[in-house]
Each structure stands twice: as structure tokens, then as C-alpha cells.
Design a protein around this motif. Structure first.
Motif: not given
Length: 527
Positions: A342-348, A421-423
Motif C-alpha cells: 500500500k505504501i509503495a503504491s503511493v510513492l514517490p 493523505q493516503l501515505l
């Protein structure tokens, strides 16, 4: 990306945002129910280039005979850019034919009596037999403002008649009514639509009006179960499942606008449900419709996709959506992404700042400002930055500069905050579950000041992000940010200015220009 493409996309940003917020802002026996709570297999694909373009396309509807109608925004490249909003762009309803899920015939605009050049013609619906069309027509009432009303046309001898404006019951003079959805029953019809008329709960609300014997009764608000203090738009009602689909910038979306649904009718509604990914994304998602006789539909979104010619996501495209339940003799365990996925999906994530912010002229490495207040101030001055970016320029050069900054502000700046916000949500989830997360945060500045000053400024920008994370969600992340608890490990790099110098000392370029705006940032990665 070439200059023409950039101008087009930047213009689309303002058109789409303006159109959405103008209000402040073939029947079948097959039941087409979207099983929101079940495990379903979903595919979403952008329509081909015969439909989607560098401009915005949205509100696609498939008729029983495979005719495909949709709305598209276009620009005829006006020469006069003295007023930013007064470029000659227009909105027409187009017709194509769906040849397969991946092939559509070349689209052509409907005749002039539907696409009147004095209006923005958009947001339509058709009767079940396809012989009546209700559409939205908008006209300018001032600089940057649109006033929208609902009109209706009939098909006679294969041709559409000249549309007639619906009565003042639906179209009150000083307010907008748009985005119709007509639902037919045995002896009456229900019109769902979006309006900013008085008596609502927020900016644009969804209303309904009953029509009997050709006359509309007074519209009724759908109530607080559906409407919020924000914008509720693009209603679509599937009477076979008694399900209303709509988009909202409230109801806790993951993007600026997300698609929601509620079962019911008229003024009685079940609790609103949020359509899961991939129906929704961190971008704008709206105009969701369910096709007849199949478990498929269309939605409009500015999300990135494989057919995009560049990375900008300013303009909307139409996507074909198809879903199905697993076969009874097949066990399908849907993949549930873990927190690191999930975290990787919003990065960078790239976050942008106003010039010399936070704390102008300071040489401190820290600040008490948080990114949310800095973001709100930046977004609140969009038109100021757009105007300043064009000062001293004329004609095509002015238009190019203004459109570029407009596109950046409406796309990159807002998208960065949505992803932040997602992060923050994912980090909180990870920390409460006892996971470990490593992030790298790099701060940058434009080369307007000397190296030491720019490093101090870059540091303050990073601190403003940490302040935001520390305060958000009842300060749940605070002990992990301060180091009182372990699990969140941050590498901080205040880099200062990037390796380029301005070719001019004009404030229009060094403060308000696109290159300067892209330099003032922090970047969050996991490596």
C-alpha cells in the motif's frame, strides 16, 4: 511533451475543474447489480484513441444498438489570451459505435441542433427507448463562470429535434441544474440531477423531481444520507438494483472525487458505500454508469494509464469497466495487499511550496508550520500565480505560460497532497500493527537564493511535512516521528537548489514561472 500538448492539457485542467464546480458548483429483465461487498474480478481499461484524446472526454453511455455517446471538450486555440478564462473552448456530445471492448468507430459530434455553438453541451441521458435526450447546456455569465440548465430533445424520423429548456421548476433562473439521470416507471418518471439551488446541504447537491403527465413536481433534495457540505455530482440510478451511483468530494474519498453508491429511491437511502479500488483511485473518478444486460460500465477519470503520451494527469478519459464473480467451482482468494505494498503504491510523492515558504527570509532549519496550512495557502492563490506568470507577455507566449502554471497547480500540487493523505493513513496502519517502514525525504529549493539559504529553506520544508504527519489523525504518528516509539525510520536530505540557474531575473519567471514552481518541493520515496 510538445508545447501544443502542454497547452491543451493545462487548459483541460481549468475546464474540468470549472465545469465540476460551476454550482458554487433500453430496458432489460437482466438485473445488473454491482456486488460491492463480494469478492469480484474487476478490469478497467481506457477507451482507444478513437474516443480518448489530449482533451477531456467523459460521461460515456452505451445504447442497446451499440451506439456509444459521450461528451468531449475541445479548444479552437483562440488568439486573445488577455483574460485567462476566455479562451475559445467548447463542449460537444459525440457519437461513435462500440465494435468490441477494444474497438470503437471514429467519433463524430451530434448535429448542430444538439451541439449549439453558443452553449457548452454536455452531461446527457436518454430515455429507455432512446427517443428522448435530456442534456445540460451551460453558458458564461461572467469571467470564469458558467450557468447551466437542463434541456430536452426528441428523436423524430431518425433526427433530433431542437431542444427545449425544461421549466423553471427544474431550472430556477439564478442557479444551475445539470447532469440529468431520467428513470422511467409505469405512469411517472423520476429525474435525478445535480444543482446548487437553495435548500441543499452543501455546494452541489443531488435532487430528484417526479414528472407526471408531462409536468414536473417541485424538486426534492435526496437528504443528508447522500448530500454533504461538499459537492455531490454525476448521479446515475440503476432501477433494476435500486442503486444510486454518484461522485462526491466528501464521504471520505481517497481522491478529490470518488464514486459512491447507495440503495434506495427518492428520499429513502441506505448508508452510502464507497466503491473499492480499482473503481476509485487517488485521482478524480466520476460519471460511473452501469451498462444494460451486462456486468460492465464506464467511468471517467484523470488517473494515469498505459495509453497516455506523458505523465500529466490533468484531463479526463473514459474507461471501460467490467466485473464478475468467481465461478462456483473455483476458489478465488483476492490478493489483499500488505501495508508495504500500500505504501509503495503511493510513492514517490512530490509536494510543492510557494516561493520562500515556510517562514520567508528565515535562516532557521525548523518551522512551526505544517504542510496542510502551506498547501491551503498555495491552492488558495492559484489564480494569482496564473496571472503573474503571464504578466508582460502577449499572445501565444502569454497563453502558454499561463496554461502551464494552471496545469501544474491543478494537477501536480493537488495530486501530491491527495497521495500524502493516503501515505499518512498507511503509515498509521503500519505503526499500529507493529511494522517497520523506511522513508527517504529530500527537500529542494529554486536557485533564487544562495546555497546556504536554500539548504535552510529545504530543511524547513521537510520539517513542515513532519509537523503535518505528527498532527494528523489525532497525533497517532507523533511518537514515531519524535522517536519515542520505534518503527518509522526517516532519512532526511535537505538538498537545496537543483543544478540549474534562471536565464532571467524577472520575477514572472523566477517566482511565478513553471520551472521555479517545480523546483520548490520535497520528494518522499522508500529508497
Amino acid at each position: 511533451m510538445n508545447d501544443k500538448s502542454f497547452i491543451i492539457k493545462a487548459l483541460c485542467v481549468f475546464i474540468v475543474t470549472l465545469f465540476l464546480w460551476v454550482s458554487a458548483r433500453a430496458q432489460s429483465n437482466v438485473v445488473t447489480v454491482l456486488p460491492i461487498t463480494d469478492s469480484i474480478i474487476v478490469t478497467i481499461d481506457p477507451l482507444p484513441s478513437s474516443i480518448n484524446s489530449s482533451f477531456s472526454e467523459y460521461a460515456g453511455k452505451l445504447l442497446p444498438d451499440s451506439t456509444f455517446l459521450f461528451t468531449a471538450m475541445r479548444n479552437d486555440a483562440a488568439e486573445d489570451a488577455e483574460h485567462f478564462f476566455e479562451t475559445n473552448w467548447y463542449c460537444y456530445i459525440y457519437e461513435s459505435r462500440m465494435l468490441s471492448e477494444e474497438r470503437f468507430a471514429t467519433a463524430k459530434p451530434l448535429p448542430r441542433n444538439i451541439n449549439h455553438p453558443n452553449y457548452f453541451n454536455s452531461n446527457f441521458c436518454l430515455s429507455e427507448d432512446g427517443q428522448r435526450m435530456m442534456l445540460t447546456r451551460c453558458e458564461r455569465t461572467g469571467e470564469g463562470d458558467l450557468h447551466c440548465h437542463l434541456w430536452e430533445s426528441e428523436r423524430r424520423g431518425g433526427n433530433w429535434t431542437k431542444p427545449k429548456k425544461l421549466s423553471s421548476v427544474i431550472n430556477p433562473g439564478d442557479y444551475s441544474s445539470m447532469q440529468p439521470c431520467l428513470v422511467e416507471y409505469a405512469d411517472y418518471e423520476v429525474l435525478y440531477f445535480s444543482s446548487n439551488r437553495p435548500g441543499g446541504y452543501g455546494k452541489s447537491d443531488i435532487w430528484y423531481a417526479i414528472r407526471k403527465n408531462g409536468h414536473f413536481q417541485s424538486p426534492v433534495n435526496l437528504g443528508p444520507a447522500i448530500n454533504t457540505d461538499g459537492d455531490e455530482v454525476t448521479p446515475f440510478y440503476d432501477k433494476h438494483s435500486n442503486m444510486l451511483y454518484f461522485s462526491s468530494d466528501e464521504h471520505h474519498p481517497i481522491g478529490d472525487f470518488d464514486i459512491f453508491c447507495s440503495e434506495g429511491a427518492l428520499g429513502r437511502w441506505q448508508p452510502v458505500k464507497h466503491l473499492p479500488r480499482p473503481f476509485n483511485s487517488v485521482y478524480n473518478d466520476f460519471y460511473f454508469v452501469v451498462n444494460q444486460c451486462s456486468k460492465s460500465g464506464f467511468l471517467s477519470s484523470n488517473r494515469p494509464h498505459r495509453d497516455m503520451v506523458d505523465e500529466d494527469t490533468c484531463c479526463n478519459d473514459i474507461f471501460y469497466v467490467e466485473w464478475s464473480k468467481p465461478q462456483k467451482d473455483t476458489v478465488v482468494l483476492p490478493h489483499k495487499p500488505d501495508i508495504h505494498e500500500k505504501i509503495a503504491s503511493v510513492l514517490p510523492i512530490t509536494l510543492y511550496f510557494q516561493n520562500d515558504c515556510p517562514d520567508p527570509k528565515s535562516v532557521s532549519d525548523t518551522t512551526d508550520k505544517d504542510y496542510l496550512e502551506l498547501y491551503n495557502a498555495y491552492i488558495g492563490d492559484i489564480q494569482g500565480y496564473v496571472n503573474k506568470s503571464g504578466e508582460g507577455l502577449t499572445g501565444e507566449e502569454q497563453r502558454k505560460a499561463m496554461y502551464a502554471v494552471a496545469g501544474f497547480m491543478r494537477d501536480s500540487v493537488q495530486t501530491g497532497y491527495a497521495r500524502l493523505q493516503l501515505l499518512q493513513q498507511y503509515l498509521t496502519e503500519a505503526m499500529l500493527n507493529g511494522d517497520t517502514v523506511n522513508l527517504v525525504i529530500s527537500g529542494f529549493a529554486s536557485p533564487l537564493h544562495n546555497s546556504d539559504y536554500n539548504k535552510h529553506l529545504s530543511s524547513r520544508r521537510i520539517v513542515s511535512l513532519l509537523n503535518y504527519l505528527r498532527k494528523a489523525d489525532d497525533a497517532r504518528l507523533s511518537p514515531y516521528i519524535t522517536g519515542e516509539k520505534s518503527g518509522l525510520y526517516l532519512q532526511i536530505f535537505p538538498e537545496g537548489a537543483v543544478n540549474h540557474a534562471f536565464e532571467t531575473d524577472e520575477v514572472r519567471e523566477t517566482v511565478f514561472g513553471l520551472k521555479a514552481a517545480k523546483d520548490r518541493k520535497i520528494v518522499i520515496t522508500n529508497q
